[in-house]
Design a protein around this motif. Structure first.
Motif, PDB file in Angstrom:
ATOM      1  N   TYR A 117     -47.051 -89.482  14.749  1.00  0.00           N
ATOM      2  CA  TYR A 117     -47.498 -88.187  14.550  1.00  0.00           C
ATOM      3  C   TYR A 117     -48.626 -87.546  15.333  1.00  0.00           C
ATOM      4  O   TYR A 117     -49.195 -88.464  15.957  1.00  0.00           O
ATOM      5  CB  TYR A 117     -47.331 -87.488  13.475  1.00  0.00           C
ATOM      6  CG  TYR A 117     -48.377 -88.073  12.389  1.00  0.00           C
ATOM      7  CD1 TYR A 117     -49.754 -87.629  12.305  1.00  0.00           C
ATOM      8  CD2 TYR A 117     -48.210 -89.365  11.713  1.00  0.00           C
ATOM      9  CE1 TYR A 117     -50.663 -88.039  11.483  1.00  0.00           C
ATOM     10  CE2 TYR A 117     -49.271 -89.736  10.915  1.00  0.00           C
ATOM     11  CZ  TYR A 117     -50.617 -89.280  10.753  1.00  0.00           C
ATOM     12  OH  TYR A 117     -51.373 -89.783   9.871  1.00  0.00           O
ATOM     13  N   SER A 118     -48.988 -86.396  15.758  1.00  0.00           N
ATOM     14  CA  SER A 118     -50.101 -85.952  16.379  1.00  0.00           C
ATOM     15  C   SER A 118     -49.662 -85.952  17.783  1.00  0.00           C
ATOM     16  O   SER A 118     -49.486 -84.664  18.436  1.00  0.00           O
ATOM     17  CB  SER A 118     -51.364 -86.558  16.085  1.00  0.00           C
ATOM     18  OG  SER A 118     -52.318 -85.569  16.533  1.00  0.00           O
ATOM     19  N   SER A 119     -49.790 -86.950  18.515  1.00  0.00           N
ATOM     20  CA  SER A 119     -49.263 -87.036  20.048  1.00  0.00           C
ATOM     21  C   SER A 119     -50.084 -85.726  20.959  1.00  0.00           C
ATOM     22  O   SER A 119     -49.248 -85.153  21.387  1.00  0.00           O
ATOM     23  CB  SER A 119     -47.873 -86.857  20.272  1.00  0.00           C
ATOM     24  OG  SER A 119     -47.110 -88.116  19.510  1.00  0.00           O
ATOM     25  N   PRO A 120     -51.225 -85.847  21.021  1.00  0.00           N
ATOM     26  CA  PRO A 120     -52.021 -84.598  21.648  1.00  0.00           C
ATOM     27  C   PRO A 120     -51.937 -85.049  23.067  1.00  0.00           C
ATOM     28  O   PRO A 120     -51.824 -86.344  23.460  1.00  0.00           O
ATOM     29  CB  PRO A 120     -53.289 -84.676  21.140  1.00  0.00           C
ATOM     30  CG  PRO A 120     -53.399 -85.826  20.568  1.00  0.00           C
ATOM     31  CD  PRO A 120     -52.136 -86.863  20.130  1.00  0.00           C
ATOM     32  N   ASN A 121     -52.232 -84.040  23.972  1.00  0.00           N
ATOM     33  CA  ASN A 121     -52.727 -84.209  25.171  1.00  0.00           C
ATOM     34  C   ASN A 121     -54.090 -84.194  25.128  1.00  0.00           C
ATOM     35  O   ASN A 121     -54.623 -83.349  24.741  1.00  0.00           O
ATOM     36  CB  ASN A 121     -52.084 -82.937  26.116  1.00  0.00           C
ATOM     37  CG  ASN A 121     -50.627 -83.187  26.086  1.00  0.00           C
ATOM     38  OD1 ASN A 121     -50.057 -84.211  26.259  1.00  0.00           O
ATOM     39  ND2 ASN A 121     -49.880 -81.753  26.283  1.00  0.00           N
ATOM     40  N   THR A 122     -54.632 -84.761  26.265  1.00  0.00           N
ATOM     41  CA  THR A 122     -56.270 -84.798  26.450  1.00  0.00           C
ATOM     42  C   THR A 122     -56.706 -83.875  27.523  1.00  0.00           C
ATOM     43  O   THR A 122     -57.767 -83.862  27.679  1.00  0.00           O
ATOM     44  CB  THR A 122     -56.749 -86.126  26.597  1.00  0.00           C
ATOM     45  OG1 THR A 122     -56.142 -86.779  27.914  1.00  0.00           O
ATOM     46  CG2 THR A 122     -56.284 -87.456  25.598  1.00  0.00           C
ATOM     47  N   GLY A 129     -49.412 -75.721  16.415  1.00  0.00           N
ATOM     48  CA  GLY A 129     -48.334 -76.581  16.451  1.00  0.00           C
ATOM     49  C   GLY A 129     -48.740 -77.935  16.011  1.00  0.00           C
ATOM     50  O   GLY A 129     -48.091 -78.528  15.335  1.00  0.00           O
ATOM     51  N   HIS A 130     -49.992 -78.502  16.700  1.00  0.00           N
ATOM     52  CA  HIS A 130     -50.358 -79.687  16.069  1.00  0.00           C
ATOM     53  C   HIS A 130     -50.612 -79.906  14.670  1.00  0.00           C
ATOM     54  O   HIS A 130     -50.458 -81.012  14.052  1.00  0.00           O
ATOM     55  CB  HIS A 130     -51.604 -80.431  16.806  1.00  0.00           C
ATOM     56  CG  HIS A 130     -51.566 -80.493  18.389  1.00  0.00           C
ATOM     57  ND1 HIS A 130     -51.950 -79.899  19.283  1.00  0.00           N
ATOM     58  CD2 HIS A 130     -50.721 -81.572  19.100  1.00  0.00           C
ATOM     59  CE1 HIS A 130     -51.603 -80.335  20.374  1.00  0.00           C
ATOM     60  NE2 HIS A 130     -50.814 -81.196  20.363  1.00  0.00           N
ATOM     61  N   VAL A 131     -51.275 -78.935  14.054  1.00  0.00           N
ATOM     62  CA  VAL A 131     -51.739 -78.854  12.790  1.00  0.00           C
ATOM     63  C   VAL A 131     -50.161 -79.310  11.927  1.00  0.00           C
ATOM     64  O   VAL A 131     -50.543 -79.978  10.938  1.00  0.00           O
ATOM     65  CB  VAL A 131     -52.091 -77.464  12.371  1.00  0.00           C
ATOM     66  CG1 VAL A 131     -52.520 -77.241  10.894  1.00  0.00           C
ATOM     67  CG2 VAL A 131     -53.614 -77.402  13.089  1.00  0.00           C
ATOM     68  N   ALA A 401     -56.785 -75.110  16.488  1.00  0.00           N
ATOM     69  CA  ALA A 401     -57.134 -75.938  15.118  1.00  0.00           C
ATOM     70  C   ALA A 401     -58.350 -75.724  14.523  1.00  0.00           C
ATOM     71  O   ALA A 401     -58.209 -75.215  13.252  1.00  0.00           O
ATOM     72  CB  ALA A 401     -56.519 -77.300  15.222  1.00  0.00           C
ATOM     73  N   ASP A 402     -59.213 -75.831  15.047  1.00  0.00           N
ATOM     74  CA  ASP A 402     -60.612 -75.673  14.718  1.00  0.00           C
ATOM     75  C   ASP A 402     -61.033 -74.217  14.339  1.00  0.00           C
ATOM     76  O   ASP A 402     -61.642 -73.892  13.153  1.00  0.00           O
ATOM     77  CB  ASP A 402     -61.949 -76.025  15.610  1.00  0.00           C
ATOM     78  CG  ASP A 402     -61.607 -77.318  16.017  1.00  0.00           C
ATOM     79  OD1 ASP A 402     -61.848 -78.148  14.986  1.00  0.00           O
ATOM     80  OD2 ASP A 402     -61.545 -77.964  17.070  1.00  0.00           O
ATOM     81  N   ASP A 403     -60.500 -73.430  14.866  1.00  0.00           N
ATOM     82  CA  ASP A 403     -60.481 -71.875  14.670  1.00  0.00           C
ATOM     83  C   ASP A 403     -59.792 -71.605  13.363  1.00  0.00           C
ATOM     84  O   ASP A 403     -60.241 -70.859  12.398  1.00  0.00           O
ATOM     85  CB  ASP A 403     -60.043 -70.748  15.767  1.00  0.00           C
ATOM     86  CG  ASP A 403     -61.014 -70.981  16.983  1.00  0.00           C
ATOM     87  OD1 ASP A 403     -62.077 -71.533  16.720  1.00  0.00           O
ATOM     88  OD2 ASP A 403     -60.495 -70.456  17.815  1.00  0.00           O
TER      89      ASP A 403
END
Length: 588
Positions: A117-122, A129-131, A401-403
């Motif tokens: 899971y997660s699989s973010p782009n850098t 959506g990631h949350v 996500a941080d916001d």
């Protein structure tokens, strides 16, 4: 409830001189509108009894009541035999199962599962959506572990490609050496800033080219920025030292930023895979597929697989110039993950826009004869929408996500202070509580809905202390802990209780269901099952709390018994919420 099944088998043999198997007894939970706790469907037995379903149910019910001490009564509604179990049975469940240290702890089942899971782009920060992805993947991992699986939590980081080069190029051209330290920005936010800058400058170039007569498609291909980004990608793949160094530096900023966000979300990973290490994998699998005639080559040299007989399309697996496409990499990565861990199951937590991709991927692996491919599963989930204007968005298009986390903490602070629930707290304790409540609200709201469903997330609704929310459950736990802290007596010994009030019985029944709920949630990869179970348990406890005096009970034995029930309820609520990745406060 094996004793009920065994007794029903015996009843059919005794009453109708017919042998049946345990599997022939259809046992269900009794519907709430009827009296009883266990229901046997009697329709299948009428062919032996030669009687109506109602009379068959009465025959079996009378047999069970006479032969099984744990059965205290029964009623028959059409073809359904509803059985009431004696208070002694439920008290035995409390004392010898629920209150034991290993209650709900499944023994290892010998199976290993990977949850990716997660699989973010850098090239940008984590977003809403990631949350949902992270919370879903983490919770499914915890539930599977609770059900006896050995779990590997994996994260495949998309750290290469043209999108990464866009951020790198924009920083190189417009960044003037800016760093997270000099800017005061988290590293992922800083890199995301330059991804946005690239997009804005790219659009300006496209507009300029269209003004001098190029079509929009021509302008998109001919814009200097996109050509420079493509050149940078080629340099990266060729191992250019300066490009690689810049890539490592900027990815380092992003990873540091991701780590902080993951910590705030309360998720973790056992294994990281990086696309930069896996993008060349899969080429050997293409050769293997050609040799086995699973793939075929077209005149231009490109390699394909024909899945039309399976209701899908033809799929490109290698370009004519020999380069990989995305699914080539996924084939290789799937093999790498299996080689690393030899897991029985591998779950991909990815949004539903990739449903077709995973059908194709899994089918190709099966056609290649990968026996482990039968254990692959795509845990598809729907998008999360927000009421307009509720949340800030750093880029104007997605919710950062941080916001989101900060906004949830602020909403928790506002509502908690308005209810006067933080009197006597230190500032540090307050901030920890706001984070706990805010994240509990966010996680519970996103996880109480079945993954496949699209949902609308309303931050204020999610923190309603009286609604179907995480904070309601957290408050219930804090209420129980408050009662226990004020008890002033030892309530650990077995007590000579013989009868139960209805609300006490209902609470014990609810507690006994917890291990089964874990198994069902694990089987369905659905945290929603745990979320809704814990909510119903919290409601049942609150009914008990309001109807029955605990600390002022009629006698000391009853007081201790109700404290035991309270402690057991707090324990299950805490364990259940932990499976969702949610902390519960001791006071609130």
């Amino acid at each position: 409830m094996n004793f009920i099944i065994e007794a029903a088998v015996k009843a059919v043999k005794t009453l109708y001189n017919t042998d049946i198997a345990a599997a022939d007894v259809n046992l269900q939970e009794t519907r709430k509108e009827f009296e009883g706790q266990v229901t046997i469907v009697t329709f299948p037995f009428t062919r032996f009894s030669k009687k109506s379903p109602e009379q068959t149910g009465t025959d079996i019910g009378e047999f069970l009541q006479n032969e099984v001490p744990k059965v205290s009564g029964f009623n028959v509604i059409k073809g359904f035999l509803n059985i009431s179990l004696a208070d002694s049975y439920w008290l035995d469940q409390l004392n010898n199962t629920i209150l034991t240290p290993d209650f709900s702890i499944a023994k290892p089942n010998g199976k290993k599962v990977m949850v990716e899971y997660s699989s973010p782009n850098t090239n940008k920060p984590l977003h809403l959506g990631h949350v949902r992805n992270n919370l879903l993947g983490y919770s499914v991992s915890e539930i599977l572990a609770a059900d006896g699986y050995e779990v590997v939590k994996a994260n495949l980081v998309n750290d290469r490609g043209i999108h990464i080069c866009k951020s790198m190029l924009a920083w190189k051209k417009f960044g003037h050496g800016e760093t997270p330290q000099s800017s005061g920005l988290k590293g992922d936010h800083l890199v995301g800033k330059y991804y946005v800058i690239f997009d804005k400058e790219y659009k300006k170039e496209i507009e300029s080219l269209t003004e001098i007569g190029q079509t929009e498609d021509e302008a998109k291909k001919n814009a200097p920025l996109i050509k420079q980004a493509q050149e940078m990608l080629q340099q990266w793949e060729a191992g250019d030292t300066a490009v690689i160094d810049l890539w490592k530096t900027m990815n380092g900023w992003v990873y540091e930023g991701f780590t902080k966000t993951y910590d705030r979300l309360g998720v973790s990973f056992d294994k990281y895979y990086y696309e930069s290490n896996t993008y060349l994998l899969g080429k050997d699998i293409v050769e293997e597929g050609l040799a086995r005639q699973v793939f075929f080559k077209k005149e231009d040299g490109s390699v394909w697989i024909d899945l039309t007989a399976d209701g899908l399309d033809e799929k490109l697996v290698r370009r004519a110039d020999g380069t990989s496409v995305y699914i080539t990499q996924d084939l290789g990565t799937a093999q790498l993950k299996y080689d690393d861990y030899q897991m029985n199951e591998s779950i991909y937590v990815v949004g539903n826009e990739q449903d077709y991709h995973f059908k194709v991927l899994f089918l190709i692996l099966q056609k290649l004869g990968k026996t482990w491919a039968k254990g692959l599963f795509h845990l598809s989930y729907g998008m999360v929408d927000l009421p307009s204007g509720k949340m800030k968005s750093r880029e104007g298009t997605v919710v950062d996500a941080d916001d989101l986390i900060s906004e949830m903490e602020q909403t928790a602070k506002t509502q908690t202070e308005a209810l006067g629930k933080v009197d006597g707290y230190t500032e540090e304790d307050k901030n920890r509580l706001y984070h706990m409540i805010g994240m509990g609200a966010l996680k519970y709201f996103l996880l109480k809905v079945e993954p496949k469903k699209r949902l609308l997330f309303d931050p204020n609704e999610s923190i309603d202390f009286q609604g179907h929310t995480g904070p309601f459950i957290q408050y219930t736990h804090a209420r129980i802990k408050s009662v226990l802290s004020r008890a002033g007596v030892d309530y650990s010994e077995t007590l000579p209780i013989e009868t139960l009030d209805a609300v006490e019985r209902d609470l014990i029944i609810a507690l006994t269901q917890f291990p089964e709920m874990i198994s069902v949630a694990a089987k369905n990869y659905s945290p929603a099952i745990i979320a809704n179970y814990v909510y119903e348990l919290a409601k049942t406890y609150n009914k008990f709390y309001h109807e029955k005096s605990i600390l002022q009970a009629e006698d000391e034995t009853l007081k201790k018994f109700r404290l035991q029930l309270s402690a057991a309820s707090a324990g299950v609520i805490s364990k259940g919420m932990r499976l969702l990745g949610i902390e519960v406060p001791e006071r609130m």
